[in-house]
Design an enzyme around this catalytic site. Sequence first.
Site, mmCIF file in Angstrom:
data_model
loop_
_atom_site.group_PDB
_atom_site.id
_atom_site.type_symbol
_atom_site.label_atom_id
_atom_site.label_comp_id
_atom_site.label_asym_id
_atom_site.label_seq_id
_atom_site.Cartn_x
_atom_site.Cartn_y
_atom_site.Cartn_z
ATOM 1 N N VAL A 111 0.844 -1.197 0.000
ATOM 2 C CA VAL A 111 0.000 0.000 0.000
ATOM 3 C C VAL A 111 0.876 1.242 0.000
ATOM 4 C CG1 VAL A 111 -1.655 1.333 1.369
ATOM 5 C CG2 VAL A 111 -1.892 -1.144 1.212
ATOM 6 N N CYS A 112 0.485 2.223 -0.819
ATOM 7 C CA CYS A 112 1.145 3.531 -0.781
ATOM 8 C C CYS A 112 0.072 4.600 -0.953
ATOM 9 C CB CYS A 112 2.217 3.647 -1.858
ATOM 10 S SG CYS A 112 1.578 3.669 -3.557
ATOM 11 N N ALA A 113 0.482 5.835 -1.164
ATOM 12 C CA ALA A 113 -0.483 6.931 -1.217
ATOM 13 C C ALA A 113 -1.344 6.888 -2.476
ATOM 14 C CB ALA A 113 0.230 8.273 -1.108
#
Length: 375
Positions: A72-74
């Site tokens: 998960v990232c932005a």
Amino acid sequence: MSLQPMKPSELATKAVNKEELFILDVRNEDAFEDWKVEGSNFEYMNVPYFDLIDGVEEIMDDLPKDKNILVVCAKEGSSVMVGEMLADEGLEVSYLEGGMKAWSEHLAPVKIRDLTDGGELYQFVRLGKGCLSYMVLSGEEAAVIDANRMTDIYTDFAREKEVTINHTMDTHLHADHISGGRALAEESGGTYWLPPKDAEGVTFDFEPLEDGNTIRVGETDIDIQALYSPGHTIGSTSFVIDGQYLLTGDILFIASIGRPDLAGKAEDWVQDLRTTLYERYKELSDNLIVLPAHYTATEELNDDGSVQEKLSVLYKENHGLNIEDEAEFRKTVTENLPPQPNAYQEIRETNMGQVAPDSERKREMEIGPNRCAVR
């Protein structure tokens, strides 16, 4: 192994079903600590992307070999790059499609139940923000309460159900997310209702939502009755729907109570909050089912993904409803508060029509958890 995308809807299903999932969050530590994907059976590891640019060898021993790993990232890009490196190492890896921005905007309807004379009540759950909104359907009409800014989900659902949205309402002037109520009313040609005591400074027309108003939906006479219930804001208004459900806005939650300080009026509004919770709600039937506008943790989700509980149960189990000493209550709701929501003042100004940020700025303003409750 090949890297696979995971849609926010798939992740939502895992959260609601309490499935196990290992999440590798590659955002910066402060962003991860502030707000992450919540799930009661999720495991987490946070390693910033910049620490992994040269490879993932140093974290391989800390990653499970027998579970799917969700990166998960932005926005998505960094998680794809890290996910590809992990897949090259032979791990079963997915990435969150659209990143935390897409997770923040995901909405899903959950049917609460059929109403007395043939209507239906739905709760729209926004897992990434802990926001809850509602649609009442009856005959060929519908009303939406506390709509989020992603109005397509409501219009698409109404089209699927072959109803017209004739009313949209906000229980109060929101400070943690941008309301879609006014936009939804404009799109559908319906009426937008707002408590007038929260409307000082608004730049648009609205129908005043006041104590005792009855709003009729459809041919089967499903009444939505307004109940003035200040405390979170000075205009906060609850709804009793079909004599069975109490929509409390941000006054009362399943595991907590509303905070009175988002307009800088905690000392002024704390007594209003106590009067609403300890007197006005006490006069109602304790068989009413409470449907709040937010929830704080995934533990508040029922097995069907809904957030609801009997008022009588909350008066037994919710600590905020069981503080007999007024001085202690005042201290609890004025001193025991989480940080203000991100961009809360700009969100209030947007909901008042005083500013009109573009869609990307609106997304940025809403990033982060909801913070409407007293801890």
